[in-house]
Design a protein around this motif. Sequence first.
Motif, PDB file in Angstrom:
ATOM      1  N   PHE A 106      28.700  39.528  47.046  1.00 45.30           N
ATOM      2  CA  PHE A 106      29.520  40.630  47.550  1.00 45.30           C
ATOM      3  C   PHE A 106      28.720  41.622  48.384  1.00 45.30           C
ATOM      4  O   PHE A 106      28.978  42.817  48.339  1.00 45.30           O
ATOM      5  CB  PHE A 106      30.258  41.330  46.391  1.00 45.30           C
ATOM      6  N   VAL A 166      44.149  48.902  37.497  1.00 46.42           N
ATOM      7  CA  VAL A 166      42.774  48.416  37.445  1.00 46.42           C
ATOM      8  C   VAL A 166      41.958  49.235  38.441  1.00 46.42           C
ATOM      9  O   VAL A 166      42.304  49.313  39.626  1.00 46.42           O
ATOM     10  CB  VAL A 166      42.684  46.913  37.775  1.00 46.42           C
ATOM     11  N   PRO A 171      28.436  52.779  38.820  1.00 42.97           N
ATOM     12  CA  PRO A 171      27.519  53.816  38.315  1.00 42.97           C
ATOM     13  C   PRO A 171      26.595  54.379  39.390  1.00 42.97           C
ATOM     14  O   PRO A 171      26.244  55.544  39.338  1.00 42.97           O
ATOM     15  CB  PRO A 171      26.714  53.076  37.241  1.00 42.97           C
ATOM     16  N   GLY A 200      42.005  48.218  33.088  1.00 45.73           N
ATOM     17  CA  GLY A 200      40.646  47.713  33.105  1.00 45.73           C
ATOM     18  C   GLY A 200      39.881  48.305  34.259  1.00 45.73           C
ATOM     19  O   GLY A 200      40.459  48.998  35.104  1.00 45.73           O
ATOM     20  N   PHE A 201      38.572  48.088  34.252  1.00 45.06           N
ATOM     21  CA  PHE A 201      37.793  48.498  35.412  1.00 45.06           C
ATOM     22  C   PHE A 201      37.038  47.293  35.953  1.00 45.06           C
ATOM     23  O   PHE A 201      36.798  46.320  35.243  1.00 45.06           O
ATOM     24  CB  PHE A 201      36.855  49.660  35.079  1.00 45.06           C
ATOM     25  N   ARG A 202      36.691  47.361  37.225  1.00 46.03           N
ATOM     26  CA  ARG A 202      35.958  46.284  37.871  1.00 46.03           C
ATOM     27  C   ARG A 202      34.844  46.910  38.694  1.00 46.03           C
ATOM     28  O   ARG A 202      34.976  48.040  39.176  1.00 46.03           O
ATOM     29  CB  ARG A 202      36.880  45.471  38.802  1.00 46.03           C
ATOM     30  N   ASN A 203      33.765  46.156  38.856  1.00 45.95           N
ATOM     31  CA  ASN A 203      32.661  46.661  39.668  1.00 45.95           C
ATOM     32  C   ASN A 203      32.053  45.517  40.456  1.00 45.95           C
ATOM     33  O   ASN A 203      31.498  44.583  39.890  1.00 45.95           O
ATOM     34  CB  ASN A 203      31.608  47.305  38.760  1.00 45.95           C
ATOM     35  N   LEU A 204      32.182  45.602  41.775  1.00 46.44           N
ATOM     36  CA  LEU A 204      31.648  44.571  42.664  1.00 46.44           C
ATOM     37  C   LEU A 204      30.305  44.963  43.253  1.00 46.44           C
ATOM     38  O   LEU A 204      29.626  44.143  43.861  1.00 46.44           O
ATOM     39  CB  LEU A 204      32.617  44.327  43.826  1.00 46.44           C
ATOM     40  N   GLY A 205      29.930  46.236  43.140  1.00 49.67           N
ATOM     41  CA  GLY A 205      28.650  46.670  43.684  1.00 49.67           C
ATOM     42  C   GLY A 205      28.639  46.844  45.186  1.00 49.67           C
ATOM     43  O   GLY A 205      27.571  46.857  45.797  1.00 49.67           O
ATOM     44  N   TYR A 213      39.250  45.389  49.034  1.00 45.78           N
ATOM     45  CA  TYR A 213      40.040  44.758  47.970  1.00 45.78           C
ATOM     46  C   TYR A 213      41.240  45.631  47.569  1.00 45.78           C
ATOM     47  O   TYR A 213      42.280  45.106  47.192  1.00 45.78           O
ATOM     48  CB  TYR A 213      39.149  44.466  46.759  1.00 45.78           C
ATOM     49  N   LEU A 219      43.196  45.645  43.698  1.00 47.90           N
ATOM     50  CA  LEU A 219      42.825  46.739  42.800  1.00 47.90           C
ATOM     51  C   LEU A 219      43.719  47.925  43.114  1.00 47.90           C
ATOM     52  O   LEU A 219      44.274  48.020  44.208  1.00 47.90           O
ATOM     53  CB  LEU A 219      41.370  47.161  43.047  1.00 47.90           C
TER      54      LEU A 219
ATOM     55  N   LEU B 100      44.311  39.646  32.999  1.00 50.73           N
ATOM     56  CA  LEU B 100      44.607  40.898  33.702  1.00 50.73           C
ATOM     57  C   LEU B 100      44.387  40.725  35.208  1.00 50.73           C
ATOM     58  O   LEU B 100      45.179  41.197  36.025  1.00 50.73           O
ATOM     59  CB  LEU B 100      43.704  42.010  33.150  1.00 50.73           C
ATOM     60  N   TYR B 106      43.781  40.162  41.304  1.00 52.38           N
ATOM     61  CA  TYR B 106      42.344  40.311  41.585  1.00 52.38           C
ATOM     62  C   TYR B 106      41.734  38.910  41.478  1.00 52.38           C
ATOM     63  O   TYR B 106      41.926  38.225  40.466  1.00 52.38           O
ATOM     64  CB  TYR B 106      41.751  41.263  40.540  1.00 52.38           C
ATOM     65  N   ARG B 172      39.717  49.871  22.626  1.00 54.03           N
ATOM     66  CA  ARG B 172      39.382  51.129  23.302  1.00 54.03           C
ATOM     67  C   ARG B 172      39.471  52.351  22.385  1.00 54.03           C
ATOM     68  O   ARG B 172      39.795  53.436  22.850  1.00 54.03           O
ATOM     69  CB  ARG B 172      40.328  51.351  24.488  1.00 54.03           C
ATOM     70  N   ARG B 202      27.730  44.748  37.003  1.00 47.82           N
ATOM     71  CA  ARG B 202      28.874  44.176  37.707  1.00 47.82           C
ATOM     72  C   ARG B 202      29.941  43.825  36.696  1.00 47.82           C
ATOM     73  O   ARG B 202      29.625  43.415  35.574  1.00 47.82           O
ATOM     74  CB  ARG B 202      28.466  42.906  38.484  1.00 47.82           C
ATOM     75  N   THR B 203      31.180  43.949  37.102  1.00 49.67           N
ATOM     76  CA  THR B 203      32.298  43.657  36.214  1.00 49.67           C
ATOM     77  C   THR B 203      33.329  42.820  36.948  1.00 49.67           C
ATOM     78  O   THR B 203      33.882  43.263  37.952  1.00 49.67           O
ATOM     79  CB  THR B 203      32.944  44.980  35.732  1.00 49.67           C
TER      80      THR B 203
END
Lengths: 295, 292
Positions: A106, A166, A171, A200-205, A213, A219, B100, B106, B172, B202-203
């Motif tokens: 990514f 989402v 960070p 939920g959360f997502r992190n692609l950096g 996205y 998202l 999800l 996604y 949670r 990363r998530t």
Amino acid sequence: MTVNLLQIEEFLCNLALKKVGPIIKSKSGTQKNYNLKTGSKKVDIVTVIDKQVEKLIWETLRSEYPNFEFVGEESYIPGETKVTDAPTFIVDPIDGTTNFVHDFPFSCTSMGLTIDKIPVVGVIYNPHLDLIISSSKGNGVRVNGELFDYKSKIANMGELILNKSVVALQPGSAREGPNFITKMKTYTNLLSCDGGFVHGFRNLGSSAMTLAYIALGYLDSYWDGGCYSWDVCAGWCILKETGGIIVGANPGEWEIGVENRSYFAIRGTTDDTHQDKKEYIKKFWQCVEGKLDYN
Amino acid sequence: MALKTTELKEIENTIVKFLREEIGPLLKEKAGTKFDSYKDKANDVDLVTVMDTKIEKMIREFLAEKYPSFEFIGEESYIKGVTKISEKPTFIVDPIDGTLNFIHGYPFSCTSIGLTEYGKPVVGAVFNPHLNQLFHASKGNGAYMNDTKINVKERSLVLQKSLFAFEGGAERTDAKGTNFDIKMATLRNLLSENSAFMHGMRTLGSAALNMCYTATGEVDVYWEGGPWAWDVTAGWCILEEAGGFVAGGNPGDWNVHVDSRCYLAVRGGASLKEQKAFVSEFWKQIPAPLKY
């Protein structure tokens, strides 16, 4: 000055596809010798490829658009470089440098144009996924060259509600101090069943890929601080063309510019008056604990 | 009588073909189309369950015909406290991992099919049709992404310079000592400049894909509590065949099983000694054990 935005979008797409993308793809994961931008911060990474790619972009753009200004991540001088009202290319040669170093697929190139400080062209290309998303003001969004039917997508997504959304969270490289603490507390509040309780959360950096996205409807929102104009400029234009909006990360910051350093981006919805987005933003801001401040 | 390496390869090939031709297209077509009905929670849970159940049934029937003597455990047919993984060859299947993501469109939902023998993963295939990435492996036969062999470059494995996959999970409850509280405290330790100060987090929202991305070395480590055997079995086999190592997610847990529910997966490209030292360093960041 009359500027043909669509033509600039096409020019940037070609540059991304033919020159920049192949370099990013071939060099991803090969850079063992990276530098640390801020010395003491062991996670703020830059490679020699970032600099080479920025030079390539800058030279190409300068010969085609000699009167436009240029702001790039690598040539940026803190406290000096400012985005003016003039047409200004704002470029991150490789967004997601940590991804680039680790070969996490990514990293991308992100090229935007502002006029009167407003993003009016945006091109984001991820060569690993061979995905190019581009837009220019008033001309819609293209995905791999095809016009993206964002209205159908949005119509299928249903209502924008905090506890069904989402959210993208990153960070960043500041890993102690007030901004880091604000982020960690806010993440907890967003996730907690007693707080925002987001799906939920997502992190692609990569800020640019994240904004792309959101524009594509993958998202719902993205909350971050510490980014720069080049991280968000292209994505901002793309998102706006799909009906999305960007406000500040801190409560009450309804109007911000590309240099704000902290941002909260929300996807488009069927409500063109943005009332549903405003409600969403207010609820989200209630989860922000502390203040993100980068000045 | 253990399955032979050639038999495992045949099973791997069969599953790969089936995922690519039958299951992937279905997943791709339906992702992100269920959102509308999601507004009505009761109704939507049903709709997602319908897809989950439908795909699981397709997989179960296909496998039962090809491998009638093998056992089958699927997310949808699992009964808590009753279903047990035996010594026999057992398919362990998640019809849709990253539910999800599937609902929201996604592009990180996938189908995960694993096979265990004597309780250990011996075949695994994970297909993300959205990005057209099919990860697969069988014991002794190496690991692949699509047709390319996964070959993790030899390089040093150091906690501070690592990228980690992390998930918030569904639990949670924000009170002292809950799994959520321990996860968030660990996250803080992993990021903080006063602690592990790792390169980044990363998530993706899919345990199976986090395992696969660790297998390819795109992330260095994946730590999680909460997944079930069907979330990790296939990815586990792929990871091991790509030189990776799986330990328990709680400090001191070297003997982890596919149904331990708490895992720490580390990439290949390093010696077992380095991997174990890395695991020990990582465990120091976890303030209290997760409980499942």
